[in-house]
Design a protein around this motif. Sequence first.
Motif, PDB file in Angstrom:
ATOM      1  N   GLY A  87       0.814  -1.207   0.000  1.00 44.41           N
ATOM      2  CA  GLY A  87       0.000   0.000   0.000  1.00 44.41           C
ATOM      3  C   GLY A  87       0.846   1.255   0.000  1.00 44.41           C
ATOM      4  N   LEU A  88       1.917   1.246   0.784  1.00 49.58           N
ATOM      5  CA  LEU A  88       2.821   2.391   0.807  1.00 49.58           C
ATOM      6  C   LEU A  88       3.489   2.593  -0.543  1.00 49.58           C
ATOM      7  CD1 LEU A  88       4.484   1.778   4.286  1.00 49.58           C
ATOM      8  CD2 LEU A  88       2.971   3.670   3.702  1.00 49.58           C
ATOM      9  N   ALA A  89       3.877   1.484  -1.193  1.00 49.52           N
ATOM     10  CA  ALA A  89       4.540   1.585  -2.488  1.00 49.52           C
ATOM     11  C   ALA A  89       3.598   2.078  -3.578  1.00 49.52           C
ATOM     12  CB  ALA A  89       5.119   0.226  -2.875  1.00 49.52           C
ATOM     13  N   ALA A  90       2.305   1.916  -3.363  1.00 49.32           N
ATOM     14  CA  ALA A  90       1.325   2.282  -4.392  1.00 49.32           C
ATOM     15  C   ALA A  90       1.052   3.776  -4.460  1.00 49.32           C
ATOM     16  CB  ALA A  90       0.013   1.525  -4.152  1.00 49.32           C
ATOM     17  N   THR A  91       1.476   4.514  -3.462  1.00 45.88           N
ATOM     18  CA  THR A  91       1.221   5.950  -3.471  1.00 45.88           C
ATOM     19  C   THR A  91       2.476   6.720  -3.837  1.00 45.88           C
ATOM     20  OG1 THR A  91       0.543   7.863  -2.161  1.00 45.88           O
ATOM     21  CG2 THR A  91       1.699   6.120  -0.998  1.00 45.88           C
ATOM     22  N   ALA A  92       2.295   7.783  -4.599  1.00 47.98           N
ATOM     23  CA  ALA A  92       3.425   8.637  -4.982  1.00 47.98           C
ATOM     24  C   ALA A  92       3.597   9.797  -4.020  1.00 47.98           C
ATOM     25  CB  ALA A  92       3.213   9.170  -6.404  1.00 47.98           C
ATOM     26  N   ALA A  93       2.850   9.799  -2.926  1.00 47.01           N
ATOM     27  CA  ALA A  93       2.887  10.929  -2.003  1.00 47.01           C
ATOM     28  C   ALA A  93       4.221  11.050  -1.276  1.00 47.01           C
ATOM     29  CB  ALA A  93       1.759  10.806  -0.976  1.00 47.01           C
ATOM     30  N   PHE A  94       4.921   9.922  -1.100  1.00 48.15           N
ATOM     31  CA  PHE A  94       6.227   9.955  -0.448  1.00 48.15           C
ATOM     32  C   PHE A  94       6.990   8.697  -0.826  1.00 48.15           C
ATOM     33  CE2 PHE A  94       3.279   7.945   2.402  1.00 48.15           C
ATOM     34  CZ  PHE A  94       3.950   6.820   2.823  1.00 48.15           C
ATOM     35  N   GLN A  95       8.264   8.666  -0.472  1.00 49.47           N
ATOM     36  CA  GLN A  95       9.118   7.521  -0.760  1.00 49.47           C
ATOM     37  C   GLN A  95       9.209   6.625   0.474  1.00 49.47           C
ATOM     38  OE1 GLN A  95      10.477   6.705  -3.630  1.00 49.47           O
ATOM     39  NE2 GLN A  95       9.792   8.526  -4.725  1.00 49.47           N
ATOM     40  N   SER A  96       8.733   5.400   0.344  1.00 48.91           N
ATOM     41  CA  SER A  96       8.824   4.452   1.455  1.00 48.91           C
ATOM     42  C   SER A  96       9.866   3.393   1.130  1.00 48.91           C
ATOM     43  CB  SER A  96       7.469   3.784   1.711  1.00 48.91           C
ATOM     44  OG  SER A  96       7.056   3.043   0.588  1.00 48.91           O
ATOM     45  N   GLU A  97      10.586   2.949   2.140  1.00 49.54           N
ATOM     46  CA  GLU A  97      11.623   1.939   1.987  1.00 49.54           C
ATOM     47  C   GLU A  97      11.537   0.963   3.148  1.00 49.54           C
ATOM     48  OE1 GLU A  97      15.642   3.734   0.816  1.00 49.54           O
ATOM     49  OE2 GLU A  97      14.514   5.487   1.468  1.00 49.54           O
ATOM     50  N   LEU A  98      11.792  -0.300   2.864  1.00 46.81           N
ATOM     51  CA  LEU A  98      11.887  -1.306   3.915  1.00 46.81           C
ATOM     52  C   LEU A  98      13.350  -1.598   4.180  1.00 46.81           C
ATOM     53  CD1 LEU A  98      10.659  -3.405   5.843  1.00 46.81           C
ATOM     54  CD2 LEU A  98      10.710  -5.038   3.934  1.00 46.81           C
ATOM     55  N   LEU A  99      13.776  -1.385   5.411  1.00 48.20           N
ATOM     56  CA  LEU A  99      15.122  -1.741   5.861  1.00 48.20           C
ATOM     57  C   LEU A  99      15.017  -3.038   6.642  1.00 48.20           C
ATOM     58  CD1 LEU A  99      18.107  -1.393   6.666  1.00 48.20           C
ATOM     59  CD2 LEU A  99      17.331   0.120   8.511  1.00 48.20           C
ATOM     60  N   TYR A 100      15.703  -4.067   6.153  1.00 50.68           N
ATOM     61  CA  TYR A 100      15.688  -5.366   6.816  1.00 50.68           C
ATOM     62  C   TYR A 100      17.070  -5.636   7.391  1.00 50.68           C
ATOM     63  CZ  TYR A 100      14.502 -10.264   7.704  1.00 50.68           C
ATOM     64  OH  TYR A 100      14.241 -11.465   8.314  1.00 50.68           O
ATOM     65  N   LEU A 101      17.117  -5.837   8.694  1.00 51.89           N
ATOM     66  CA  LEU A 101      18.372  -6.157   9.380  1.00 51.89           C
ATOM     67  C   LEU A 101      18.412  -7.656   9.610  1.00 51.89           C
ATOM     68  CD1 LEU A 101      18.126  -3.242  11.907  1.00 51.89           C
ATOM     69  CD2 LEU A 101      19.800  -3.392  10.086  1.00 51.89           C
ATOM     70  N   ASP A 102      19.406  -8.305   9.025  1.00 49.61           N
ATOM     71  CA  ASP A 102      19.521  -9.753   9.145  1.00 49.61           C
ATOM     72  C   ASP A 102      20.780 -10.107   9.927  1.00 49.61           C
ATOM     73  OD1 ASP A 102      18.750 -12.335   8.867  1.00 49.61           O
ATOM     74  OD2 ASP A 102      18.921 -12.416   6.696  1.00 49.61           O
ATOM     75  N   CYS A 103      20.876 -11.368  10.322  1.00 49.29           N
ATOM     76  CA  CYS A 103      22.033 -11.811  11.099  1.00 49.29           C
ATOM     77  C   CYS A 103      22.076 -13.331  11.061  1.00 49.29           C
ATOM     78  CB  CYS A 103      21.910 -11.321  12.544  1.00 49.29           C
ATOM     79  SG  CYS A 103      23.355 -11.669  13.569  1.00 49.29           S
ATOM     80  N   ASP A 104      23.282 -13.892  11.030  1.00 51.06           N
ATOM     81  CA  ASP A 104      23.437 -15.344  11.046  1.00 51.06           C
ATOM     82  C   ASP A 104      22.830 -15.926  12.324  1.00 51.06           C
ATOM     83  OD1 ASP A 104      24.776 -15.238   8.669  1.00 51.06           O
ATOM     84  OD2 ASP A 104      26.785 -15.400   9.557  1.00 51.06           O
TER      85      ASP A 104
END
Length: 310
Positions: A87-104
């Motif tokens: 839903g966030l990606a579908a709007t041009a009103a702002f730039q949304s990003e998902l930051l995923y922190l992973d670890c072994d």
Amino acid sequence: MSDFDPESLKGHDIPSRLIVVTGPSGAGRSTAINVLEDLGFEVIDNMPLSMLPRLIDGTGLDRPLALGVDVRNRDFSVDALTEALEGLAATAAFQSELLYLDCDTDVLIRRYSETRRRHPLAPEEPPSEGIAREKHLLEGVRDFAEVLIDTSAMTPHDLRAEMSRWFGLGTAQQLSVSLHSFSYKRGVPRGIDMVLDCRFLANPHWQPDLRALDGRREEVAAYVASDPNYAAFFRRVTELVESLLPAYMAEGKAHFALGFGCTGGKHRSVALTEAVAVRLAQAGWQVSKRHRELERGIGAATSQRVGEKA
């Protein structure tokens, strides 16, 4: 499921940038959230996903926003989170990003052992049980990530520095570029802005001495580059991307994702991803690279920054 409606975002004074931060417990999410707050983001941690539309709708925020989401959220589910991200990606009103922190997994187990904390998904069991459950639960979410950082070998200081390079507001208008290799057998990764097909190039899979290697090896890259079509393809791709990136940045886009696909996602797409990443980094762009099929084969996801200017 989330009741997120992208139409509710239109016409409101909302931040130009929204970062959703998630990942397995113990991977550094709290540190990342604190860094974003120090960088000037308005931070909300562990907010129920069902409240996201209400938060965004009509709040009049004048700063970038960072949201911390994990399995401790009251209404957390993979479906609810992915629906909210779509839903966030579908709007041009702002730039949304998902930051995923992973670890072994082994590092997460060690961290829990050192702190003697209980895992939120296994409060009465060994942390290893909760870590395994959470990793499995979040596997689908990781595929959405525009920025993926593996903290396995990082200290908190290292993570702070990495976060500052990615999200420092002093360089907020610096477009970040992520390059992805993948196998068409498993579909195109989510969140890719542009996809290029490498399957017409010579395939190292049919060379017995190269089959077990991947496109990061010099001999595999050289074999792919020896295809008569390679030089013209590489030149045209880099010229196209280098002409587009300044225009995207001028439009306020914070992130651009380019995918290279081949049959197995091990040789040709990896070699092209590596080569284009070096070219763009040399040109001064902030570049990271992900090799989806190699990550799955090795069992560890990594965020690889290319060049010091990244």
